[in-house]
Design an enzyme around this catalytic site. Structure first.
Site, PDB file in Angstrom:
ATOM      1  N   ASP A  13       0.813  -1.225   0.000  1.00  0.00           N
ATOM      2  CA  ASP A  13       0.000   0.000   0.000  1.00  0.00           C
ATOM      3  C   ASP A  13       0.845   1.273   0.000  1.00  0.00           C
ATOM      4  OD1 ASP A  13      -2.251  -1.695   0.257  1.00  0.00           O
ATOM      5  OD2 ASP A  13      -1.956  -1.740   2.427  1.00  0.00           O
ATOM      6  N   LYS A  16       2.108   2.039  -5.122  1.00  0.00           N
ATOM      7  CA  LYS A  16       2.767   1.498  -6.324  1.00  0.00           C
ATOM      8  C   LYS A  16       1.892   1.665  -7.561  1.00  0.00           C
ATOM      9  CE  LYS A  16       3.286  -2.556  -4.442  1.00  0.00           C
ATOM     10  NZ  LYS A  16       2.866  -2.245  -3.079  1.00  0.00           N
ATOM     11  N   GLY A  40      -4.265  -4.527  -4.235  1.00  0.00           N
ATOM     12  CA  GLY A  40      -5.244  -3.543  -4.689  1.00  0.00           C
ATOM     13  C   GLY A  40      -4.501  -2.303  -5.097  1.00  0.00           C
ATOM     14  N   HIS A  41      -4.328  -2.102  -6.387  1.00  0.00           N
ATOM     15  CA  HIS A  41      -3.619  -0.915  -6.859  1.00  0.00           C
ATOM     16  C   HIS A  41      -4.626   0.147  -7.300  1.00  0.00           C
ATOM     17  CE1 HIS A  41       0.321  -3.286  -7.749  1.00  0.00           C
ATOM     18  NE2 HIS A  41       0.106  -3.077  -6.473  1.00  0.00           N
ATOM     19  N   GLN A 224       2.180  -6.061  -3.076  1.00  0.00           N
ATOM     20  CA  GLN A 224       2.522  -6.077  -1.646  1.00  0.00           C
ATOM     21  C   GLN A 224       3.850  -5.343  -1.397  1.00  0.00           C
ATOM     22  OE1 GLN A 224       1.495  -9.514  -2.895  1.00  0.00           O
ATOM     23  NE2 GLN A 224      -0.522  -8.679  -2.581  1.00  0.00           N
TER      24      GLN A 224
HETATM   25  P1  IMP Z   1      -2.601 -12.811   2.024  1.00  0.00           P
HETATM   26  O1  IMP Z   1      -1.642 -12.272   1.017  1.00  0.00           O
HETATM   27  O2  IMP Z   1      -4.037 -12.580   1.685  1.00  0.00           O
HETATM   28  O3  IMP Z   1      -2.295 -14.232   2.373  1.00  0.00           O
HETATM   29  O4  IMP Z   1      -2.378 -11.980   3.380  1.00  0.00           O
HETATM   30  C1  IMP Z   1      -1.159 -12.062   4.125  1.00  0.00           C
HETATM   31  C2  IMP Z   1      -0.766 -10.709   4.697  1.00  0.00           C
HETATM   32  O5  IMP Z   1      -0.435  -9.833   3.634  1.00  0.00           O
HETATM   33  C3  IMP Z   1      -1.890 -10.014   5.467  1.00  0.00           C
HETATM   34  O6  IMP Z   1      -1.309  -9.257   6.520  1.00  0.00           O
HETATM   35  C4  IMP Z   1      -2.501  -9.076   4.449  1.00  0.00           C
HETATM   36  O7  IMP Z   1      -3.132  -7.971   5.037  1.00  0.00           O
HETATM   37  C5  IMP Z   1      -1.225  -8.649   3.717  1.00  0.00           C
HETATM   38  N1  IMP Z   1      -1.500  -8.192   2.343  1.00  0.00           N
HETATM   39  C6  IMP Z   1      -1.798  -8.955   1.259  1.00  0.00           C
HETATM   40  N2  IMP Z   1      -1.950  -8.182   0.169  1.00  0.00           N
HETATM   41  C7  IMP Z   1      -1.719  -6.916   0.557  1.00  0.00           C
HETATM   42  C8  IMP Z   1      -1.681  -5.656  -0.128  1.00  0.00           C
HETATM   43  O8  IMP Z   1      -1.881  -5.541  -1.349  1.00  0.00           O
HETATM   44  N3  IMP Z   1      -1.403  -4.562   0.631  1.00  0.00           N
HETATM   45  C9  IMP Z   1      -1.131  -4.648   1.953  1.00  0.00           C
HETATM   46  N4  IMP Z   1      -1.137  -5.799   2.640  1.00  0.00           N
HETATM   47  C10 IMP Z   1      -1.428  -6.924   1.952  1.00  0.00           C
END
Ligand code: IMP
Length: 424
Positions: A13, A16, A40-41, A224
């Protein structure tokens, strides 16, 4: 630049989406290398907001071709929805989007298992996005996954799918005491995805290698961030892929000798969603409410993000792990109204000063951030177009970040619009 990697330098977040959209203007190809629809971009163009989960934000630039690499886990439902959403907004997709035949698919049982595991873990949950990311990568590493290429052979696809659903139903029933999936409707639904996805399937590694050799400009897009990396992040509170720059090569099938530069996108303060340690996190009773100022709510799940001051220990670590050539500093304008701004320069743990990012969660959870405090600039930066026009205190803040991380800031973002960008 011919091949540039863009990575998140914090917990995701960082903004990017906007940076990749901007850099795609001069890129022939934008390629996503890991993660899935957990990302989520958000991109704002002429006041219109686009949220992309799977397709690289480069799709919003007319002349950029977008590719999704083998390192990405693809939820066909989310992909088709995103294609339709973009087409309904008048964006041309056909011939501009390619998907690696080697990418793994996210199935309904991955999403169910993700949620069931989180529910069972209760207080020890990771705080995942519930998009099935972890279970899909588990199947990939366990050699039980279903890949895009399997969609092309209906018999094999049906066989694999049937076997997987039966096995996952056992898990759902026996371990998680959760609802089970009906096999036949899923088979019927998923067998039809081949027709929809077929036009986009490509040998992405071959395509990219040929393009790079032909001198095309390529942007490799990570989702991420560094601290969510499966190896280098705040394990186990991480995602299940490799968002750091090394993942770009294995997630797309190109050699590291092709990469020319790595841009680290970093926010002027820090946020994270989900559980896990966060040394500079602010309390709810803190006088500064960065969440409201920065509209810090997840683009994928809508969850409120945890917020804190800029952490130079993390930024330094990200610079090292990714080999960052330059930072793109985002959301500087969110600090505009503050009269004091803090920067964490090191941690203290049991009386000792720590300057390198600790891998032990116990230390990270219990360390105290050591801050330097700077006066704010207390004026709006959102209309400023040139670095030298920034208020002196903002310039000092940026220079201090550069000093602490030994990395230059090449771009400063002062708003969500494309035009609210300062090239340093
Ligand atoms: P997962 O990727 O859904 O397995 O989540 C694992 C961890 O990564 C959690 O803490 C999510 O909140 C975090 N996470 C996954 N995708 C994003 C993103 O695009 N932005 C911020 N945190 C993310």
């Amino acid at each position: 630049m011919s091949v540039r990697v863009v990575v998140g330098a914090q917990w995701g977040d960082e903004g990017k989406g906007k940076m990749i959209d901007l850099m795609s203007e001069t890129a022939d190809i934008a390629a996503r290398y890991q993660g899935g629809a957990n990302a989520g971009h958000t991109v704002v163009i002429a006041g219109k907001k686009y949220v992309l989960h799977l397709i690289p934000s480069g799709i919003l630039q007319k002349n950029t071709v977008c590719v999704i690499g083998n390192g990405v886990v693809i939820d066909p439902v989310a992909l088709i929805e995103e294609i339709k959403m973009l087409e309904s907004m008048g964006i041309e997709i056909k011939g501009r989007l390619f998907i690696s035949h080697l990418a793994h698919l996210i199935m309904p049982y991955h999403k169910m298992l993700d949620r069931a595991r989180e529910k069972k873990a209760a207080a020890d949950k990771i705080g995942t996005t519930g998009r099935g990311i972890g279970p899909a990568y588990i199947d990939k590493i366990n050699r039980a996954g279903i890949r895009i290429v399997d969609l092309l052979d209906r018999d094999t696809f049906e066989q694999k799918l049937r076997k997987n659903i039966e096995e996952k139903n056992e898990l759902l029933k026996k371990i998680y005491k959760a609802e089970q999936l009906a096999v036949e409707p899923i088979i019927r639904e998923y067998l039809d995805f081949d027709k929809l996805i077929n036009p986009y399937i490509k040998d992405v590694s071959l395509y990219l290698n040929q393009a790079i050799k032909a001198g095309k400009k390529v942007l490799l897009e990570g989702a991420q961030g560094t601290l969510l990396d499966i190896d280098f992040g705040t394990y186990p509170y991480v995602t299940s892929s490799t968002p750091t720059s090394g993942g770009a090569c294995s997630g797309l099938g190109i050699g590291p000798t092709f990469v020319d530069e790595v841009y680290g996108v970093i926010k002027a303060y820090t946020t994270r969603v989900g559980m896990g340690p966060f040394p500079t996190e602010m309390g709810d009773d803190d006088l500064v409410n960065l969440r409201e100022l920065g509209d810090e709510f997840g683009a994928t799940t809508g969850r409120p993000r945890r917020c804190g001051w800029f952490d130079a220990v993390i930024a330094n670590y990200a610079a090292r792990i990714n080999g960052i050539s330059a930072f793109a500093l985002t959301k500087l304008d969110i600090l505009d109204t503050l009269n004091e701004i803090k920067v964490c320069v090191s941690y203290e743990y049991e009386g000792k000063r720590i300057t390198e990012f600790p891998s032990e969660m116990r230390i990270l959870e219990n360390c105290q951030p050591i801050y330097e405090t700077y006066p704010g600039w207390e004026s709006s930066t959102s209309e400023i177009k040139k670095f030298h026009d920034l208020p002196d205190n903002a310039k000092k803040y940026i220079h201090r970040i550069e000093e602490l991380t030994d990395t230059g800031v090449a771009i400063v973002s002062v708003g969500s619009g494309r035009e609210q960008t300062i090239l340093v």
